[in-house]
Scaffold this motif. Structure first.
Motif, PDB file in Angstrom:
ATOM      1  N   LEU A  86       0.842  -1.313   0.058  1.00 45.43           N
ATOM      2  CA  LEU A  86      -0.091  -0.015  -0.276  1.00 45.43           C
ATOM      3  C   LEU A  86       0.756   1.079  -0.197  1.00 45.43           C
ATOM      4  O   LEU A  86       1.724   1.292   0.764  1.00 45.43           O
ATOM      5  CB  LEU A  86      -0.936   0.125   1.084  1.00 45.43           C
ATOM      6  N   PRO A  87       0.771   2.252  -1.049  1.00 43.91           N
ATOM      7  CA  PRO A  87       1.417   3.412  -0.908  1.00 43.91           C
ATOM      8  C   PRO A  87       0.839   3.902   0.734  1.00 43.91           C
ATOM      9  O   PRO A  87      -0.043   4.449   0.716  1.00 43.91           O
ATOM     10  CB  PRO A  87       0.789   3.931  -2.106  1.00 43.91           C
ATOM     11  N   ASP A  88       1.897   5.153   1.095  1.00 34.87           N
ATOM     12  CA  ASP A  88       1.490   6.004   2.125  1.00 34.87           C
ATOM     13  C   ASP A  88       0.287   5.460   3.363  1.00 34.87           C
ATOM     14  O   ASP A  88      -0.712   5.717   3.220  1.00 34.87           O
ATOM     15  CB  ASP A  88       0.098   7.359   1.382  1.00 34.87           C
ATOM     16  N   TYR A  89       0.695   4.558   3.581  1.00 33.30           N
ATOM     17  CA  TYR A  89      -0.234   3.654   4.812  1.00 33.30           C
ATOM     18  C   TYR A  89      -0.734   4.546   5.794  1.00 33.30           C
ATOM     19  O   TYR A  89      -1.586   4.467   5.915  1.00 33.30           O
ATOM     20  CB  TYR A  89       1.004   2.865   5.219  1.00 33.30           C
ATOM     21  N   ASP A  90      -0.045   5.063   6.157  1.00 31.45           N
ATOM     22  CA  ASP A  90      -0.948   6.098   7.137  1.00 31.45           C
ATOM     23  C   ASP A  90      -1.573   7.082   7.062  1.00 31.45           C
ATOM     24  O   ASP A  90      -2.392   7.745   7.824  1.00 31.45           O
ATOM     25  CB  ASP A  90       0.815   6.782   8.488  1.00 31.45           C
ATOM     26  N   ARG A  91      -1.306   7.475   6.519  1.00 30.82           N
ATOM     27  CA  ARG A  91      -2.371   8.532   5.844  1.00 30.82           C
ATOM     28  C   ARG A  91      -3.109   8.459   5.036  1.00 30.82           C
ATOM     29  O   ARG A  91      -4.555   8.395   5.484  1.00 30.82           O
ATOM     30  CB  ARG A  91      -1.259   9.384   4.439  1.00 30.82           C
ATOM     31  N   THR A  92      -3.785   7.053   4.541  1.00 27.80           N
ATOM     32  CA  THR A  92      -4.431   6.521   3.664  1.00 27.80           C
ATOM     33  C   THR A  92      -5.110   5.453   4.753  1.00 27.80           C
ATOM     34  O   THR A  92      -6.245   5.902   5.333  1.00 27.80           O
ATOM     35  CB  THR A  92      -4.107   5.299   3.022  1.00 27.80           C
ATOM     36  N   LEU A  93      -4.192   5.514   5.956  1.00 27.33           N
ATOM     37  CA  LEU A  93      -5.209   4.068   7.182  1.00 27.33           C
ATOM     38  C   LEU A  93      -6.090   5.528   7.764  1.00 27.33           C
ATOM     39  O   LEU A  93      -7.313   5.260   7.753  1.00 27.33           O
ATOM     40  CB  LEU A  93      -4.369   3.856   7.679  1.00 27.33           C
ATOM     41  N   GLU A  94      -5.501   7.102   7.975  1.00 32.09           N
ATOM     42  CA  GLU A  94      -5.983   7.892   8.560  1.00 32.09           C
ATOM     43  C   GLU A  94      -7.246   8.293   8.319  1.00 32.09           C
ATOM     44  O   GLU A  94      -8.802   8.027   8.595  1.00 32.09           O
ATOM     45  CB  GLU A  94      -5.096   9.163   8.839  1.00 32.09           C
ATOM     46  N   PHE A  95      -7.116   9.013   6.791  1.00 31.35           N
ATOM     47  CA  PHE A  95      -8.205   9.018   5.957  1.00 31.35           C
ATOM     48  C   PHE A  95      -9.272   8.043   6.095  1.00 31.35           C
ATOM     49  O   PHE A  95     -10.764   8.137   6.091  1.00 31.35           O
ATOM     50  CB  PHE A  95      -7.791   9.079   4.548  1.00 31.35           C
ATOM     51  N   LEU A  96      -9.172   6.293   5.933  1.00 36.89           N
ATOM     52  CA  LEU A  96     -10.011   5.153   5.722  1.00 36.89           C
ATOM     53  C   LEU A  96     -10.598   5.013   7.312  1.00 36.89           C
ATOM     54  O   LEU A  96     -11.838   5.588   7.405  1.00 36.89           O
ATOM     55  CB  LEU A  96      -9.224   4.014   6.072  1.00 36.89           C
ATOM     56  N   GLN A  97     -10.143   5.857   8.556  1.00 39.54           N
ATOM     57  CA  GLN A  97     -10.633   5.757   9.586  1.00 39.54           C
ATOM     58  C   GLN A  97     -12.020   6.986   9.842  1.00 39.54           C
ATOM     59  O   GLN A  97     -12.716   6.749  10.526  1.00 39.54           O
ATOM     60  CB  GLN A  97      -9.688   5.406  10.721  1.00 39.54           C
ATOM     61  N   ALA A  98     -11.540   8.524   8.955  1.00 36.87           N
ATOM     62  CA  ALA A  98     -12.443   9.433   8.952  1.00 36.87           C
ATOM     63  C   ALA A  98     -13.887   9.161   8.966  1.00 36.87           C
ATOM     64  O   ALA A  98     -14.272  10.160   8.602  1.00 36.87           O
ATOM     65  CB  ALA A  98     -11.762  10.618   8.624  1.00 36.87           C
ATOM     66  N   GLN A  99     -13.433   8.059   7.649  1.00 37.24           N
ATOM     67  CA  GLN A  99     -14.797   7.938   6.965  1.00 37.24           C
ATOM     68  C   GLN A  99     -15.995   7.508   8.214  1.00 37.24           C
ATOM     69  O   GLN A  99     -15.373   6.553   7.983  1.00 37.24           O
ATOM     70  CB  GLN A  99     -14.600   7.247   5.781  1.00 37.24           C
ATOM     71  N   GLU A 100     -17.060   8.062   7.590  1.00 38.88           N
ATOM     72  CA  GLU A 100     -18.143   7.706   8.821  1.00 38.88           C
ATOM     73  C   GLU A 100     -18.838   6.264   8.838  1.00 38.88           C
ATOM     74  O   GLU A 100     -19.232   6.136   9.243  1.00 38.88           O
ATOM     75  CB  GLU A 100     -18.868   8.843   8.875  1.00 38.88           C
ATOM     76  N   GLU A 101     -18.611   5.369   7.731  1.00 33.08           N
ATOM     77  CA  GLU A 101     -19.703   4.677   7.030  1.00 33.08           C
ATOM     78  C   GLU A 101     -18.269   3.916   7.677  1.00 33.08           C
ATOM     79  O   GLU A 101     -18.833   2.584   7.776  1.00 33.08           O
ATOM     80  CB  GLU A 101     -19.192   4.229   5.388  1.00 33.08           C
ATOM     81  N   VAL A 102     -17.469   3.819   7.855  1.00 37.04           N
ATOM     82  CA  VAL A 102     -15.642   2.285   8.220  1.00 37.04           C
ATOM     83  C   VAL A 102     -16.762   2.007   9.681  1.00 37.04           C
ATOM     84  O   VAL A 102     -16.927   3.352  10.619  1.00 37.04           O
ATOM     85  CB  VAL A 102     -14.713   3.390   7.612  1.00 37.04           C
ATOM     86  N   ARG A 103     -16.366   1.263   9.909  1.00 39.66           N
ATOM     87  CA  ARG A 103     -16.517   0.261  11.742  1.00 39.66           C
ATOM     88  C   ARG A 103     -14.950   0.016  11.528  1.00 39.66           C
ATOM     89  O   ARG A 103     -14.629   0.451  12.559  1.00 39.66           O
ATOM     90  CB  ARG A 103     -17.788  -0.268  11.409  1.00 39.66           C
ATOM     91  N   GLU A 104     -14.483  -0.435  10.915  1.00 41.36           N
ATOM     92  CA  GLU A 104     -12.874  -1.125  11.734  1.00 41.36           C
ATOM     93  C   GLU A 104     -12.253  -1.676  10.141  1.00 41.36           C
ATOM     94  O   GLU A 104     -12.779  -1.200   9.510  1.00 41.36           O
ATOM     95  CB  GLU A 104     -12.808  -2.267  12.324  1.00 41.36           C
ATOM     96  N   ILE A 105     -11.029  -1.518  10.605  1.00 39.37           N
ATOM     97  CA  ILE A 105     -10.449  -1.358   9.158  1.00 39.37           C
ATOM     98  C   ILE A 105      -8.929  -2.823   9.184  1.00 39.37           C
ATOM     99  O   ILE A 105      -8.914  -1.994  10.674  1.00 39.37           O
ATOM    100  CB  ILE A 105      -9.082  -0.507   8.643  1.00 39.37           C
ATOM    101  N   THR A 106      -8.716  -3.588   9.032  1.00 36.25           N
ATOM    102  CA  THR A 106      -7.500  -4.260   9.438  1.00 36.25           C
ATOM    103  C   THR A 106      -6.047  -4.416   7.788  1.00 36.25           C
ATOM    104  O   THR A 106      -6.954  -4.330   6.646  1.00 36.25           O
ATOM    105  CB  THR A 106      -7.995  -5.726   9.534  1.00 36.25           C
TER     106      THR A 106
END
Lengths: 610, 229
Positions: A86-106
């Motif tokens: 995955l490119p730019d892991y940290d920012r992408t993870l942060e971005f995904l976590q900020a989405q209200e539809e998202v419950r959890e990410i692994t």
């Protein structure tokens, strides 16, 4: 209008053979559509539930690639490929976590492994899924979705493998190796960088509770393991320790030398020191070193698996469709660190790869050659020049600037450049250099992702169900065409039989519109009566079967497409809609020609003797 | 006033490449309220002439006026309207609609156009006509439950129900017993007198020939006598 309907209804009853043929076909068609499509969309739904609960979550995010990918391996005509990290892991993870539809990410990574079962034995393949136990447990309800036969699940920050029951049984039955939690397993990994062997402790033996399918070999061979071991075995950008990184990186950045680029860099914590192990990972190590400067440890994953909050399927689809746009927007102003560092690395590349440059030169004009000399002697800024020159080569190769770099077969291009002399490792390194160092302009757009729904991650199984659905729909299309032809023929005969009657009506003052309506009404009445009967019969059957459930025997096709041991077919609105459409379309299409024929009947036909 | 006027009307049928002339220059006039018979041996063109007058076929050449209207320029829709408004048909083969009962068959032509009277009046009129043709007790019967004679009486009732100016009848009494024939002809004669309805028959029935105002005799597509009333 009443009289039209009355005559139509009476004729439906009077012409029993015609009604039987037309009605029977429409009944059959609608019935098959309702039952078949309900059954298949139930399998898709069942499969979806099973996979999103246990394997794939609802949404998968990976780096944009142009080959087919799944959690069960990624292939093209060249062989097995790895999903890039995955490119730019940290920012992408942060971005995904900020989405209200998202419950959890692994995060997961995938690679194939071979169980070392002695020199003269044939291979036994495993599908290794590297997981992050903490977030994995949050996305997938492990207690619910996995059956642990022995041992336990992998713990955070622990190395080890949780073997599938199938693999453990297979090793016992066919390789004579009995394994239990606490034992270690000798695993081989193979990648472009060569073979690796590591001893990995077994933590548990598990089975997916809902996801089944011995027919597709990679599912029962899927094992869960720690990231470090999988990455090392499969050459997937191994994670490194922070201190080492900084030291090595500084050396690399400020005192580049041949030895640093190619020298041995060991990341293995002494788990295995098998002589087969090669040092080729160092070639990749130099890349990940750089990345790790600005990124957290263990960020070298291939997949984000995202589970969404409760929502309908439509919102999942919408979320997926919008995610790429969101990414583009979120990363618009962002320039990754490695892009900023590109000039320096380009210089290193030029300084250290005289041989490659010599090959590149054969493609260059005189002017470009002198530019390249300037770059090498330090007279010009490196990256820009070299990227321009390489771009020229790409044009020679019929490439277009701006096309997705990831979609370009760098392997073959580099091989061309290298006159087929390059070994795999050098090719790979050149590829990476070209992409990451020499073409920063494509990276400035920000990370480029492929966002897909569960079925893509679960591709081999979901594709089978969709394939069956496609075959069935093709069969229904053929049935539809045959039905239209038979019904048309029947109606033509009916019209011919009633020539005198139609002529009489016309003579008495019935307009053509009346004749048209009469036949249309007749066919529609038959369609509605029999089509609705088919719909009701199909719905009843599906509801009855659905309440009882269809048991799927172990190792059968049904088990695979049902995503479990029992399939509960449910009536699908789509199937009912398709049945309705079939009914109306069949009626309208098959009536057109016969009605056209009826409209040609002249009133004088009334006078013909029958 | 002439309700039917033919000027030099020809009708050819093509049998493959051969043209078979059925009518060879027919000119005739039939006045309002006439009670006319077309007679002649088979193949003489009786049915063809009736078809042309009935506007269910078009002449190959010549002029044809029905109630003063030249049919040449009329489109199919207008011609159909004209048939509905002006003409009633009685067919040799009855041509009832098999799925409708007696009442419904008689009612049928009324349903093809706009209602001209109240539902009640319409029903009374249909009942009256059915009683007139002697089928008052058979209203709910389907055609296949009736004898040939009864079927023809339904057909006659149906032809009269729209109160047409002209009724065309192809051998209307051919399948009726003589008593019924007489009643039917008397009925038609009564309507002919009351409503000034023009009746044109093709027939061999001497009773009709006796009762008609005049006879048009055809032979080989040519009128040999009775071209004007």
């Amino acid at each position: 209008m009443n009289s039209v309907l009355k005559i139509a209804l009476r004729n439906v009853g009077a012409h029993k053979i015609k009604t039987g043929i037309v009605g029977g076909l429409i009944f059959l068609g609608v019935f098959l559509i309702v039952v078949g499509n309900s059954f298949l969309s139930s399998t898709t739904e069942s499969l979806r539930r099973a996979y999103t609960q246990s394997v794939s979550a609802e949404i998968a995010v990976i780096k944009n690639i142009d080959f087919d990918y799944s959690l069960f391996g990624t292939w093209n005509e060249m062989g097995n490929l790895h999903v890039p990290k995955l490119p730019d892991y940290d920012r992408t993870l942060e971005f995904l976590q900020a989405q209200e539809e998202v419950r959890e990410i692994t995060t997961v990574s995938q690679g194939f492994l071979v169980v070392n079962a002695g020199e003269n034995d044939s291979d036994f393949w495993l599908n290794g899924l590297a997981i992050d136990p903490k977030s994995y447990g949050r996305v997938f309800n492990v207690e619910e979705s996995l059956i642990l036969h022995e041992g336990r699940m992998l713990l955070p920050d622990e190395e080890g493998i949780v073997l599938s029951k199938y693999a453990a049984d297979y090793l016992r039955d066919y390789k004579g190796i009995t394994v239990h939690p606490g034992d270690s397993l000798l695993l081989n990994g193979y990648s472009a960088n060569g073979f690796r062997i590591r001893e990995v402790p077994i933590r548990g033996i598990f089975e997916y509770r809902y996801v089944k399918g011995d027919m597709y070999p990679m599912l029962p061979r899927t094992c869960l393991m720690d990231q470090q071991n999988l990455n090392l075995l499969c050459g997937l950008n191994p994670p490194v320790q922070k201190e080492e990184t900084s030291a090595l990186a500084e050396e690399l950045l400020f005192a580049p030398s041949e030895e640093d680029m190619f020298g041995e860099v060991s990341f293995d914590a002494g788990v295995s020191s098998d002589p087969v192990e090669t040092d080729l990972s160092s070639l990749l190590g130099d890349m990940s070193l750089r990345h790790s400067l600005s990124q957290t440890e263990n960020s070298d994953w291939q997949w984000f698996l995202v589970s969404l909050k409760e929502g309908d399927k439509k919102s999942v689809k919408a979320f997926r469709e919008n995610l790429n746009d969101y990414f583009a927007e979120a990363f618009q102003t962002f320039t990754p660190d490695y892009v900023k560092d590109a000039p320096r690395f380009a210089d290193q590349f030029l300084a250290s790869d005289q041989e490659e440059i010599a090959y590149l030169r054969t493609y260059l004009t005189e002017e470009e050659k002198s530019q390249l000399s300037n770059v090498q002697s330090g007279a010009q800024d490196g990256a820009e020049q070299v990227s321009r020159i390489i771009n020229r080569i790409m044009e020679i190769e019929n490439l277009q600037k701006g096309s997705s770099l990831e979609s370009y077969p760098f392997d073959s291009m580099t091989r061309n450049l290298m006159d087929e002399k390059a070994d795999e490792a050098t090719t790979r390194r050149l590829n990476r250099l070209m992409i990451e160092e020499l073409f920063p302009y494509t990276l400035e757009k920000g990370p480029d992702y492929t966002v897909s729904e569960w079925w893509h991650a679960a591709a081999p199984m979901s594709m089978t169900t969709m394939g069956i659905q496609a075959v069935m729909n093709a069969a229904l299309l053929i049935l539809f065409i045959v039905a239209v032809i038979i019904i048309m023929n029947t109606l033509i005969i009916s019209v011919m039989e009633r020539t005198g009657e139609i002529g009489t009506m016309r003579a008495m003052g019935a307009q053509k519109g009346f004749v048209f309506l009469m036949f249309l009404a007749e066919t529609l009445v038959i369609s509605l009566i029999f089509g609705l009967s088919g719909m009701i019969a199909g719905s009843l059957i599906i509801t009855l079967i659905g309440s009882a459930g269809i048991p799927a025997a172990e190792g059968t096709m049904l088990q695979m497409i049902a995503g479990g041991n029992t399939l509960y077919p449910a009536l699908s609105g789509w199937a009912v809609g398709a049945g309705f459409l079939f009914m109306i379309l069949t009626a309208v299409l098959s009536i057109l020609y016969p009605v056209g024929f009826a409209l040609q009947i002249q009133p004088v036909e009334a006078m013909r003797e029958e | 006033m002439n309700v039917v006027e033919l000027k030099e009307v020809h009708k050819d049928y093509s049998l493959g490449k051969v043209n078979v002339p059925a009518l060879k220059g027919i000119s005739l006039t039939i006045g309002e309220g006439d009670f006319v018979s077309v007679a002649g041996p088979s193949g003489s063109g009786k049915t063809t002439l009736l078809n042309l007058i009935g506007c269910i076929d078009r002449p190959t050449r010549g002029e044809l006026h029905i109630t003063g209207q030249n049919l040449e320029r009329l489109r199919d829709r207008e011609l159909t309207e004209l048939r509905h408004r002006t003409l009633g048909f009685i067919f040799q083969t009855f041509n009832l609609i098999p799925v409708l009962n007696v009442y419904e068959n008689v009612e049928f032509p009324l349903l093809l156009g706009k209602r001209k009277q109240s539902r009640k009046e319409e029903k009374e009129w249909i009942d009256h006509i059915i009683n007139e043709v002697g089928l008052g007790d058979r209203k709910k019967h389907r055609p296949n439950e009736l004898s040939g004679g009864q079927r023809q009486r339904v057909a006659i009732a149906r032809a009269l129900v729209t109160r047409p100016q002209i009724v065309l009848a192809d051998e209307p009494t051919a399948n009726l017993d003589s008593a019924t024939s007489e009643r039917i002809i008397e009925l038609m004669k009564k309507i002919n007198e009351e409503q000034k309805t023009t009746f044109i028959f093709s027939t061999h029935d001497p009773m009709i020939v006796d009762m008609v105002d005049h006879v048009i005799r055809l032979h080989d597509g040519v009128i040999i006598s009775g071209s004007t009333s």
